[in-house]
Design an enzyme around this catalytic site. Sequence first.
Site, PDB file in Angstrom:
ATOM      1  N   ALA A 191       0.852  -1.190   0.000  1.00 20.40           N
ATOM      2  CA  ALA A 191       0.000   0.000   0.000  1.00 20.40           C
ATOM      3  C   ALA A 191       0.893   1.246   0.000  1.00 20.40           C
ATOM      4  CB  ALA A 191      -0.897  -0.005   1.230  1.00 20.40           C
ATOM      5  N   SER A 243      -9.523  -4.765   0.596  1.00 21.53           N
ATOM      6  CA  SER A 243     -10.979  -4.663   0.667  1.00 21.53           C
ATOM      7  C   SER A 243     -11.649  -5.583  -0.356  1.00 21.53           C
ATOM      8  CB  SER A 243     -11.391  -3.216   0.401  1.00 21.53           C
ATOM      9  OG  SER A 243     -10.992  -2.850  -0.898  1.00 21.53           O
ATOM     10  N   GLU A 264      -7.618 -12.389   0.387  1.00 20.24           N
ATOM     11  CA  GLU A 264      -7.947 -12.201   1.812  1.00 20.24           C
ATOM     12  C   GLU A 264      -8.635 -10.850   1.903  1.00 20.24           C
ATOM     13  OE1 GLU A 264      -7.563 -14.415   4.120  1.00 20.24           O
ATOM     14  OE2 GLU A 264      -6.266 -15.839   3.100  1.00 20.24           O
TER      15      GLU A 264
END
Length: 498
Positions: A191, A243, A264
């Site tokens: 990220a 998400s 996941e």
Amino acid sequence: MTTLSTTLAKRLEDPRLFRQYAYVNGKWTHGEGGREEAVYDPATNEAIGHIPLLEAEQITAAVDAAEAAFVHWRALRADERCERLLAWYDLIQANREDLATIMTLEQGKPLPDARGEVEYGASFVRWFAEEGKRTYGETIPSHIPNASLGTIKEPVGIAAMITPWNFPLAMITRKAAAALAAGCPVIVKPANETPFSALALAELAERAGIPEGIFNVVLGEPAEVSKILCSEPRIRALSFTGSTRVGRLLIEQSANTVKRLSLELGGNAPFIVGPDMDPKEAAYAAVAAKFQTAGQDCLAANRILVHESIHDEFVAQFTERMAALTVGNGLHGEVDLGPLIHRQAVEKAAAIVDDAISQGATMIAGDQSQAPGDNFFMPVLLTGVTPQMKVWREENFAPVAGITAYSSDDEVIEMANDTEYGLAAYIYTHDIRRIWKLMRALEYGMVSVNSVKMTGPPVPFGGVKQSGLGREGGATGIDEYLETKYYCLGALGSVSGS
Ligand SMILES: NC(=O)c1ccc[n+]([C@@H]2O[C@H](COP(=O)([O-])OP(=O)(O)OC[C@H]3O[C@@H](n4cnc5c(N)ncnc54)[C@H](O)[C@@H]3O)[C@@H](O)[C@H]2O)c1
Ligand SMILES: N[C@@H](CC=O)C(=O)O
């Protein structure tokens, strides 16, 4: 590129762990288009560094490098790969303090939690180092005359990994160690909020002797990079944690190249408290299950479902325990909750609380005027939560606890399953018949009974429904990166010699 921020410079024992470059083919790489992005400390909103945004050709160069390196990595013996992974494990442990500092600065979680995550992340490296030596095939009793049948396990190929900001280190090692142990090269896209933990892992991988091209960290504009990774036919496996919204997108984008997908995704964990429970014991456990990482945890107790006979006492105990939680900068002293990742997360949390109140929920605690900064959100307790409210339907990913009373086991099963998610569920009761009934009826990949802690290397971590595909960790986690090759050896002659 900016230089190492003074805060970090003062705090790290080994400043070389703080890298502001991508890592491709064993080289620290800047963006060829000159684009870069600042990374902020969520506790202070100060920039702690910058990362380059790579161009499409640079992402493809990472795939080229991984393809070239694959030939040698897969040819190593499993015990040789194990040694490199154990060296990586030792280095992660030896640099635990620096890794935790970097994590707290970019993610915001309190230092003790960051140390815990480093330990947790390292534990997957050790686990898969060992598991890599046990990727057994099987022999199959033959139905074909004079033939011998069986299977062998082979690495799937280049594995790409897209990871979230809430666990910036462990979500990488749980995937990468499995893939590396299986013989696959890895391309990680962390990220953009938390790239520095990933880059520190790359530095340590290099020191551990993991060859160039085998562990790459690419950085860039997320949608751009992901599109390239998904559509690249040479990437055979894509593992994503994040998400459900982005997970769905990646499934679509990977369709044309028919990749192995491990997903996941989000959770909406019910925390069920039976009528036989001591309200104080259950409330303390629920506080622990709700507020870790300031509620930004896929396992966070999102809906707390309490039997009506103990509801009021449970709420009183929960309120008291919650009031004792301290909120502040994770670097300073003992705090329980750090900031949320950014201002949008605070705004989302506030909107969820407003929505619940507008639909009749009662706010017992949560005075936001006490928040110690822009990105902080004081813990909130809502009672009278109903299924129409966002706090019930959405994964709130914030320190917002919602409590609902129920009257029977059948009712609570229906309530708990009333969601598109199916990651983890908690049950608190000592009644063995209730435990068994609930455990079997809950549509979740993981059910934890009378324990807040449920994860670790030996467990198959993952969800059902729209919480994901596949399992990470455990005895089967490495299978996400292995293909089964069946062989039939014909015309062998019979054992009796004919
Ligand atoms: N099931 C699990 O094990 C698990 C673990 C941790 C987090 N999560 C989930 O992750 C979510 C929180 O993390 P997040 O906010 O980083 O998730 P996210 O989906 O926004 O981002 C995850 C990753 O996807 C990238 N990304 C974002 N937008 C993208 C796009 N349009 N195209 C391609 N890639 C994109 C991000 O840069 C990041 O690397 C929560 O839903 C949480 O439950 C799940
Ligand atoms: N706590 C989870 C990560 C989810 O956000 C884990 O242990 O994997």
